[in-house]
Scaffold this motif. Structure first.
Motif, short mmCIF file in Angstrom:
data_model
loop_
_atom_site.label_atom_id
_atom_site.label_comp_id
_atom_site.label_asym_id
_atom_site.label_seq_id
_atom_site.Cartn_x
_atom_site.Cartn_y
_atom_site.Cartn_z
N ASN A 32 36.49 53.93 40.11
CA ASN A 32 37.12 54.48 38.92
C ASN A 32 37.54 53.38 37.96
O ASN A 32 37.56 53.59 36.74
CB ASN A 32 38.33 55.33 39.31
N SER A 33 37.91 52.25 38.50
CA SER A 33 38.25 51.12 37.65
C SER A 33 38.03 49.83 38.43
O SER A 33 38.03 49.83 39.67
CB SER A 33 39.70 51.19 37.17
N MET A 34 37.82 48.76 37.69
CA MET A 34 37.71 47.43 38.28
C MET A 34 38.41 46.45 37.35
O MET A 34 38.50 46.68 36.13
CB MET A 34 36.26 46.99 38.46
N GLY A 35 38.87 45.37 37.92
CA GLY A 35 39.53 44.40 37.07
C GLY A 35 39.85 43.11 37.78
O GLY A 35 39.51 42.92 38.95
N TRP A 36 40.51 42.25 37.03
CA TRP A 36 40.94 40.95 37.52
C TRP A 36 42.46 40.87 37.44
O TRP A 36 43.05 41.21 36.40
CB TRP A 36 40.33 39.83 36.69
N LEU A 47 48.04 42.03 36.16
CA LEU A 47 46.72 42.37 35.64
C LEU A 47 46.35 41.41 34.51
O LEU A 47 47.15 41.17 33.61
CB LEU A 47 46.71 43.81 35.12
N VAL A 48 45.14 40.89 34.58
CA VAL A 48 44.63 40.01 33.53
C VAL A 48 43.70 40.79 32.60
O VAL A 48 43.84 40.75 31.38
CB VAL A 48 43.88 38.82 34.15
N ALA A 49 42.74 41.49 33.19
CA ALA A 49 41.76 42.24 32.40
C ALA A 49 41.13 43.29 33.29
O ALA A 49 41.01 43.08 34.51
CB ALA A 49 40.68 41.31 31.85
N GLY A 50 40.73 44.41 32.68
CA GLY A 50 40.15 45.46 33.50
C GLY A 50 39.28 46.41 32.72
O GLY A 50 39.33 46.46 31.48
N PHE A 51 38.44 47.13 33.48
CA PHE A 51 37.63 48.23 32.96
C PHE A 51 38.26 49.54 33.44
O PHE A 51 38.57 49.68 34.61
CB PHE A 51 36.20 48.18 33.53
N SER A 52 38.37 50.49 32.55
CA SER A 52 38.81 51.81 32.97
C SER A 52 37.58 52.64 33.35
O SER A 52 36.45 52.21 33.17
CB SER A 52 39.57 52.50 31.84
N TYR A 59 43.33 44.03 28.24
CA TYR A 59 43.69 42.65 28.55
C TYR A 59 45.19 42.47 28.49
O TYR A 59 45.89 43.11 27.69
CB TYR A 59 43.06 41.70 27.52
N ALA A 60 45.67 41.54 29.30
CA ALA A 60 47.07 41.12 29.17
C ALA A 60 47.22 40.40 27.83
O ALA A 60 46.30 39.71 27.38
CB ALA A 60 47.43 40.18 30.32
N ASP A 61 48.38 40.56 27.21
CA ASP A 61 48.60 39.92 25.91
C ASP A 61 48.41 38.41 25.98
O ASP A 61 47.92 37.80 25.03
CB ASP A 61 50.02 40.23 25.42
N SER A 62 48.74 37.83 27.10
CA SER A 62 48.70 36.38 27.23
C SER A 62 47.27 35.82 27.24
O SER A 62 47.08 34.61 27.06
CB SER A 62 49.42 35.94 28.51
N VAL A 63 46.28 36.68 27.44
CA VAL A 63 44.90 36.18 27.53
C VAL A 63 44.00 36.75 26.44
O VAL A 63 42.82 36.37 26.33
CB VAL A 63 44.27 36.46 28.91
N TYR A 79 32.51 40.00 35.78
CA TYR A 79 32.78 38.60 35.46
C TYR A 79 34.06 38.50 34.64
O TYR A 79 34.51 39.46 34.01
CB TYR A 79 31.63 38.02 34.62
N LEU A 80 34.63 37.31 34.66
CA LEU A 80 35.74 37.00 33.77
C LEU A 80 35.47 35.62 33.19
O LEU A 80 35.46 34.64 33.93
CB LEU A 80 37.08 37.02 34.51
N GLN A 81 35.22 35.59 31.90
CA GLN A 81 35.03 34.33 31.19
C GLN A 81 36.39 33.85 30.71
O GLN A 81 37.07 34.57 29.96
CB GLN A 81 34.08 34.52 30.00
N LEU A 82 36.77 32.66 31.13
CA LEU A 82 38.05 32.09 30.78
C LEU A 82 37.81 30.92 29.82
O LEU A 82 37.22 29.91 30.21
CB LEU A 82 38.80 31.58 32.01
N ASN A 83 38.26 31.06 28.59
CA ASN A 83 38.11 30.00 27.59
C ASN A 83 39.48 29.51 27.14
O ASN A 83 40.48 30.20 27.28
CB ASN A 83 37.34 30.52 26.38
#
Length: 115
Positions: A32-36, A47-52, A59-63, A79-83
């Motif tokens: 149903n959902s996936m995330g980081w 929670l950093v980021a997720g798909f509903s 996304y978290a505001d901080s990222v 995937y999670l691309q961190l820049n």
């Protein structure tokens, strides 16, 4: 039993980039959902980021503007691309998948950002 296997963490200097991967043992359409999420020493997991389930992302505001979540359905991988990484991004990053009644977690992959 669902398995989520993360990879891609490491040590990087501030301003650098990393790409995290999470491979699922079954079709990611089945969730149903996936995330980081991430957990820094002495802090709660967040929670950093997720798909509903509808496919939208959050996304978290901080990222926001620095991290991007994406998926490859054929590879059952997200995937999670961190820049533009910051020292405060240092944490263990966990992949999560949810179906009603069950949360699944990967083993985590550590990200350390040096100043």
């Amino acid at each position: 039993q669902v398995q989520l296997v993360e990879s891609g963490g490491g040590l990087v200097q501030a301003g650098g980039s990393l790409r995290l991967s999470c491979a699922a043992s079954r079709s990611i359409f089945s969730f149903n959902s996936m995330g980081w999420y991430r957990q820094a020493p002495g802090k709660q997991r967040e929670l950093v980021a997720g798909f509903s389930s509808g496919g939208s992302t959050n996304y978290a505001d901080s990222v926001k503007g620095r991290f991007t979540i994406s998926r490859d359905n054929a590879k059952n991988t997200i995937y999670l691309q961190l820049n533009r990484l910051k020292p405060e991004d240092t944490a263990v990053y966990y992949c999560n998948a949810w179906v009603p009644g069950n949360f699944y977690w990967g083993q985590g992959t550590p990200v350390t950002v040096s100043s």
